[in-house]
Structure formats: C-alpha cells, structure tokens
Write a protein that holds these residues in place. Sequence first.
Motif, short mmCIF file in Angstrom:
data_model
loop_
_atom_site.label_atom_id
_atom_site.label_comp_id
_atom_site.label_asym_id
_atom_site.label_seq_id
_atom_site.Cartn_x
_atom_site.Cartn_y
_atom_site.Cartn_z
N UNK A 124 14.40 37.76 27.88
CA UNK A 124 13.16 38.30 27.33
C UNK A 124 13.28 38.72 25.87
N UNK A 125 14.46 39.19 25.46
CA UNK A 125 14.68 39.54 24.05
C UNK A 125 14.57 38.31 23.16
N UNK A 126 15.06 37.18 23.65
CA UNK A 126 14.98 35.94 22.86
C UNK A 126 13.55 35.41 22.82
N UNK A 127 12.80 35.60 23.91
CA UNK A 127 11.41 35.15 23.93
C UNK A 127 10.56 35.94 22.93
N UNK A 128 10.80 37.25 22.84
CA UNK A 128 9.90 38.13 22.09
C UNK A 128 10.39 38.45 20.69
N UNK A 129 11.60 38.05 20.35
CA UNK A 129 12.16 38.41 19.04
C UNK A 129 11.38 37.76 17.90
N UNK A 130 11.42 38.43 16.75
CA UNK A 130 10.79 37.87 15.54
C UNK A 130 11.74 36.96 14.77
N UNK A 131 12.96 36.80 15.26
CA UNK A 131 13.91 35.89 14.61
C UNK A 131 13.41 34.46 14.68
N UNK A 132 13.97 33.60 13.84
CA UNK A 132 13.48 32.23 13.76
C UNK A 132 13.75 31.48 15.06
N UNK A 133 12.91 30.48 15.32
CA UNK A 133 12.95 29.74 16.58
C UNK A 133 14.27 29.01 16.77
N UNK A 134 14.84 28.45 15.70
CA UNK A 134 16.10 27.72 15.80
C UNK A 134 17.20 28.61 16.37
N UNK A 135 17.31 29.83 15.87
CA UNK A 135 18.34 30.76 16.35
C UNK A 135 18.12 31.11 17.81
N UNK A 136 16.89 31.40 18.19
CA UNK A 136 16.60 31.81 19.57
C UNK A 136 16.85 30.67 20.56
N UNK A 137 16.50 29.44 20.16
CA UNK A 137 16.77 28.29 21.04
C UNK A 137 18.27 28.06 21.18
N UNK A 138 19.00 28.19 20.09
CA UNK A 138 20.46 28.02 20.13
C UNK A 138 21.09 29.06 21.06
#
Length: 445
Positions: free
Chosen positions: A263-277
């Motif tokens: 859930x932290x990765x889904x909702x984070x404001x970090x860039x999509x590339x980082x969250x997918x990785x």
Amino acid sequence: MLICLLDRESFLDWLGGKPSPKPVRLTANKMRQNIENNIALIYDDPKFPTSNQPIISIPQDKISDFYAFVGTYVKGFTPFSAFFKVVPFELLPELLNAPPYQQGMSLQFECLIGVAIAEVYTQSRARLKAIEKISVSAVQATLSASLIEAVWQGYTSERISDISDRWQTARELEDSSNLFLNPQKITEIWEIISEVITEKNARKPRGSRKKIVQALKHALLTNASSQEYLSSFMKEFPNLAKNVAGLSRSREERVRIVRNVLPELFDSSSDLLTREFLAGTIISMIGNGSFAQLSLLDDVLPKLPAAALWFGVVSSLQNGNDALTVGNCLGRRVVRDMCSNTNIFVPIREDIAIEELKMFRSESKSAHLFRTVQTTSMTVNLLGNVSGRFKTGGAVNNELAQGKRDTTSPDNQEKIQEVIYLLDRARRAVEKLSRNRQRDLFDEK
C-alpha cells in the motif's frame, strides 16, 4: 574484412550468376570512403566460414532506396531480405568486432528470458494463471524477446531504443490490437539492463534510473542478497525500511510483510519507475527467484503495470532461479533459438526485413504478397541479428494458405450455386430411395 564493392549494374550481374571480382581486405575507413555509391558484399573469414553467402552492406540512409531498386529490377527473390542479409554499413563494426555478451559477471545471462515470460503474463492482464499455458511463440512475440537479443550482442541503450522503435513499427503494420503495457516502459527496463551490463553506453542514467542501475550493478558484482537491492531506497519508504529485515524469514512472514508494504508503494508520491521496481523486487523475494510466484502480482498490475517485468529482472538475477526451467523448460526452449543467431553470417531465419516490409505495406496490399514460414505469424529482421515475431494481418497471403476464399466474386458465386444444386439433387435422390424402401416394406406385408 573481405569486401567486394559493386555498382548497381555489376550487382545485378552478380545476382544473375556472374562471378563477382575477387574480394579484398579493406579497413573500415577505406570502405567508408568508397561505399557511398556502391553496394558492398562482405564475406566471412575463409578459414572458418559460417556461410559461403556474403552479407550485403550499404549506408543506413540508402537502405529504403535499395529495397525499392531490387523490388523493381530483381524478380527472382521476393522478398529480397528473405534470401540476402542486408546490414547498414554503420552497424558493421558492432556486428563484426564485438563478440556476444562477455562481461565476466556472475550473471547467467540466459535467465533474463524470464523478463519476456513476465511480459507475456503482464500483457495478458494476468489471465494466464499458469506459466505452463504460455506458448513458446507467445514469448518469442514479446518486445523483451527482441531486446534481449540486442543486449546479448552488447548493443548500447541508444541502439536498444532504435530497435524498439522498429519493433513497434512492424507491430503497427501487422497487428492492430492494443497492448496493456506500453512498449516505452518495456524499452526503459531493457535500457537500464543494458546500462547495468554494458560499459560502452554513452548515455548516463540520472535520478531514480541511476539509483536502480547502481543497485542492480552492485548486486551483480558482489553477489549481494536481494535485500541489498533496496538499501538506497529506504529514506523514501519508511514502512519498507522498517520491514525489510523480515524479508529473509519464512515464506509466510515474507508474504505478510509484502502485503503490508505494497500500500505504501501504491500511494507514494515517488516516481512510478521506482515504485514499480520496488514492487517487483520485494515480491520476487517471496519465492527466492521462482517464477511460480508471478500470480502474486495479480492485484499489483492495475496500479503498477511494469512491476511484473521488474519481478522478472530481479528473479532472473537470483541464484537458483527457475527462469529457464519453469513451464516445462519454456525459457530454455526460447533461448535455444536466440543462441543460434549471434553470428551475422548465419543463414537467414527471418521472413523479411523491417525496411522492406514498410515498402511492401506502403504499396497496394493485394499487389504484394509474399511467403512466410507460418501462416499466422511472420519473423521480421529489425536490425543486424535482432528479429521480432508478429501476428500477420490480411496483407500477407495467409488467407489463401488457410483455404479462405472471396465468396463475393461472380466466379465463386456461380460455383456456390452449382454446389447447392448438386446437394439438392442428392437430397431428393435420398428421399426417393427412402420412399421406395418404405413401399417395399408395406408390399411385403
């Protein structure tokens, strides 16, 4: 290089069976000075020949004009690129001088085919619940299958981007169906892989891309555990930092932690590339590189669509992964054909080259039909030894091969009426025989 330079008239004579002048050795600089208005025949090393047939080389900006020329004056070879390998002059140094991938790292390079398997799973939107249901041809038809060939041969990230553009062009010409995962995202992942394992990239990664490259390179060079992939991202994701130690515990504990962190990765404001990785990485830790865990990504794909490909990358880099053997050796079967195509002089396996395909499709479709090995797909040379497989559209002569006919033409309508008449006569004859048989039975009584 053993080279024979021909003008167009001499080239046509050579195709017609006349011997060419004796090949001579030329340096790349000498060839560059003389190739502008000529066609070069490049011959393999005569001491250890792979093939007696030379490859044809011309400048990149003249290739389309070359295919128009042979399409007009050469009628015995259609399509021309199914019989002769045509290579841009600018690509020759990479093809002739650079051996297949050799970096001395601990990476089992073939295992990256797992990324192509993950791409099939992603593009199906997780409808393929079992890898056993994924076909060899489906993996071969992915963009990843083409780009792994490019990385295999040491191409830079810039060249990988060019090959991806060519793959997308071929697909648009032959297959109008939509893809769930954008090819640009797939290309970015393979550019990053190239930047990790190929030293000659001119492009320097920046931002989150640089952090991913550094993390993967560190893991490869040091045989680091999967958790070390995550160390440089802890500040951005405090919940991940708090739980990362638990990713080395029991499988049940790892599943619990991943569900807590996602859930932290889904909702984070970090860039999509980082969250997918990060999503692909932490899910790969659950099974220690097992592709049987792909189904754990079902709920992740709608929000982080490239996570499955990063799962494939990170799983492929883990010792003891099953990228080659999962699904009844699906990966190993696909890699087998890739390994046989690393030498530029090997016999042609493609149906057509992308430049010639574009020329065919720009003309009247009904006027340009050509043979393909498969009736429902074609293999297209994209650049050098890199190819792609695509479903065929109506432009290739597959309808005739499959026995389909135009029922609207007058000739076919007349034949259909004749068949209907014959069937009607047969029906009436059967009915008459049946009535006679019934009468005979009545008379017997």
